[in-house]
Design a protein around this motif. Structure first.
Motif, mmCIF file in Angstrom:
data_model
loop_
_atom_site.group_PDB
_atom_site.id
_atom_site.type_symbol
_atom_site.label_atom_id
_atom_site.label_comp_id
_atom_site.label_asym_id
_atom_site.label_seq_id
_atom_site.Cartn_x
_atom_site.Cartn_y
_atom_site.Cartn_z
ATOM 1 N N LYS A 1 -0.854 -1.659 4.747
ATOM 2 C CA LYS A 1 -1.582 -2.779 5.335
ATOM 3 C C LYS A 1 -0.717 -4.017 5.162
ATOM 4 O O LYS A 1 0.180 -4.049 4.325
ATOM 5 N N TYR A 2 -1.051 -5.035 5.924
ATOM 6 C CA TYR A 2 -0.466 -6.338 5.645
ATOM 7 C C TYR A 2 -1.163 -6.901 4.408
ATOM 8 O O TYR A 2 -2.341 -6.623 4.162
ATOM 9 N N GLY B 1 0.816 -1.211 0.000
ATOM 10 C CA GLY B 1 0.000 0.000 0.000
ATOM 11 C C GLY B 1 0.847 1.256 0.000
ATOM 12 O O GLY B 1 2.058 1.231 0.193
ATOM 13 N N ALA B 2 0.165 2.349 -0.217
ATOM 14 C CA ALA B 2 0.817 3.653 -0.288
ATOM 15 C C ALA B 2 1.228 4.117 1.107
ATOM 16 O O ALA B 2 0.640 3.712 2.110
#
Length: 147
Positions: free
Chosen positions: A111-112, A105-106
């Motif tokens: 996130k995992y 993610g950015a």
């Protein structure tokens, strides 16, 4: 040999537009929805087994060994959960050789990878859940209308 043929309602979905990574399932199957919700619940507050702190000889693990054992235990649990959701060996198709604990993610929205997968599956199944509920209610009213 004769073959029993019927419509199972299966649909195929490419994972991230990769034609070599295809999963098949019925997104309107209420049991797959229940299994997915269970997986989501099970991994919200995941805790590894307590013996993860010890080596096989009973001596304590160092920090790196504990972290590696946690990742291995988590991956094992996630593999079982994903395969249980689909009633098939889909872990490698979904995760494509990556650890479910990769951070994706950015910046600021990391996130995992397993969270991203669960969110994507829930997004895919959301409309199917609604459609199933509408169809099921209509069908059930046919049988339970007089009650």
């Amino acid at each position: 040999m004769k073959s029993l043929k019927f419509n199972e309602g299966l649909e195929s979905f490419m994972v991230n537009d990769d034609p070599s990574r295809v999963i098949y399932f019925n997104p309107a199957d209420p049991e797959i929805i229940n299994r997915l919700l269970k997986m989501q619940s099970d991994f919200q507050d995941y805790k590894p087994e307590e013996d993860i702190e010890l080596k096989p000889d009973g001596s304590p693990k160092n920090k790196l060994e504990k972290e590696a054992a946690y990742v291995a235990e988590f991956t094992k649990a996630m593999r079982k959960a994903i395969n249980d959701v689909f009633n098939a060996d889909m872990f490698d198709t979904v995760f494509n050789g990556q650890s479910p604990l990769c951070i994706v993610g950015a910046r600021g929205k990391e996130k995992y990878l397993f969270e991203e997968v669960i969110d994507a599956l829930m997004g895919l199944m959301g409309p199917a859940i609604e459609a199933y509920n509408r169809k099921s209610e209509k069908k059930m009213n046919k049988y339970l209308g007089d009650i």
